[in-house]
Design an enzyme around this catalytic site. Structure first.
Site: not given
Length: 409
Positions: A94, A165, A168, A191, A194, A223, A230, A240
């Site tokens: 992909f 990767d 799959h 996704q 999957k 962070r 902050y 996230r």
């Protein structure tokens, strides 16, 4: 009358294939629990899923992200890969495998694939290493693990990062260890299509705490795990996962083991039928791959022997009730984004002053990948969850088309 359904013969697979996604009360109750808790954002469920999925893959650390793509971008950033660097990737995958490299201002260099595994060929990788190379990204295509032993030899020799990767490969194992942390790190996608999914989502796995900490910072707005809320230490982003997604994934994870084993059993039935069928070439098995997930099952056609095009073969199989996919129909380097003229700073890294070499993807040629893009068919993973009788019918339907190929020329 012809035996082939395309000419009026009896349809081999006159039944409904399993749908996707598979879900039930586990997902329903998990979502309701998060909804009613009022704690929807990046909390206990995310942490629980990261821990359980890492454990499932035999990794020490897991860091979730919004997608497999952003997980890969985060990993590249965490390893310090950027402008002027080269990363070796396969062309049969992909787009995200290469686009993530571009997103960190590095240059993807394409190495060919093996003809019987569809994974990156270590021999060609050797020829593509330069003084600019910083990493190799093998893709465990359709759950088949790339040759990690040989790739590690190359990586160690040239001091390169090895980034898997594994988008799959949920459940695949190499020498008894789950992929994802066989290299320095690895990424997975959740996704919608999957084998385990939450519509979108991803994760980076590693056995190295410093990589996990760096990825966590990048995905959580820069962070640190000891700094104030902050207080931002690096240029990060908001990548996230939500509690809703994690709740779905925790439910999906309870099915992953049994579904993986079911797909493996289905492939054994298919291969027992197709192994000696003229015109079909099956993938090579590797004893070091101690378990394999199947995001799809690919096989190659001997088009000359069959005397037809892949499109005609797929048409005949569809008439038999077997919906095959042609998969990737072109190598990544033939996509328009690689072939357009690019000049100026806006097109960095292609014309970036940090990379002082000519990039001409029009001249790239990976001959094995070119052939595979022309002659390969995929059986999708939901089909592999069908019962044994229907799986046998699938295999015999493909065999039927091959045996009557002369009628389709």
């Amino acid at each position: 009358m012809s035996e082939l359904a395309i000419f009026g013969g009896k349809k081999t697979c006159d039944f409904q294939w399993p749908g996707w996604p598979v879900y039930g009360d586990k997902e329903r109750n998990a979502l309701l629990e998060v909804l009613e808790s009022g704690k929807w954002w990046y909390g206990e469920k995310v942490q629980e899923f990261e821990s359980k999925f890492a454990e499932f893959q035999n990794a020490k650390y897991g860091v979730t992200a919004t997608s497999g793509t952003t997980a890969l971008e985060s990993a590249l950033n965490a390893l310090g890969i950027g402008a002027g660097d080269e990363v070796i990737v396969p062309p049969y995958t992909f787009m995200a495998t290469a686009s993530a490299v571009l997103r960190v201002n590095a240059i993807p260099i394409f190495a060919d694939i093996e003809p019987d595994t569809f994974c990156i060929d270590p021999e060609d990788v050797k020829h593509k290493v330069t003084d600019r190379t910083k990493a190799i990204i093998p893709v465990h295509l359709a759950g088949h693990v790339a040759d990690m032993d040989r790739l590690w030899e190359i990586a160690r020799k040239h001091d390169l990062y090895l980034i898997e990767d594994a988008c799959h490969a949920w459940g695949s194992q190499w020498n008894g260890k789950g992929v994802g942390a066989v290299g320095h790190c690895g990424v997975f996608s959740f996704q919608a299509s999957k084998n385990i999914n939450s519509a979108e989502g991803g994760i980076m796995l590693t056995d190295h705490e410093w990589i996990a900490d760096a990825c966590r910072s990048i995905t959580n707005c820069g962070r640190s795990k000891t700094g104030a809320w902050y207080e931002h230490h690096v240029i990060g982003s908001n990548l996230r996962l939500t509690e809703f997604q994690a709740a779905i994934l925790l439910a999906q994870l309870t099915r992953l083991e049994s579904q993986t084993m079911k797909r493996m059993q289905s492939v054994k039935i298919i291969e027992d039928v197709l192994r000696d069928v003229p015109g079909i070439h099956l993938t090579r098995h590797d004893d070091r791959m101690t378990r394999r997930s199947y995001h799809f099952y690919p096989f190659r056609l001997d088009l000359k022997r069959l005397g037809m095009s892949r499109a005609r073969f797929i048409e005949a199989c569809e008439a038999e009730g077997i919906p095959l996919s042609p998969g990737y129909t072109m190598p990544l380097y033939k996509n328009p984004m690689f072939l357009q003229e690019k000049e100026g700073p806006a097109n960095c890294p292609f014309s970036c002053p940090y990379y002082d070499r000519k990039i001409d993807y029009a001249g790239v040629n990976c001959p094995v990948c070119e052939e595979v893009c022309n002659d390969t068919c995929w059986i999708t993973h939901p089909m592999l969850l069908a019962d044994e009788t229907n799986i046998a019918a699938l295999a015999n339907g493909i065999k039927k088309v091959c045996e009557n190929a002369g009628e389709l020329a």
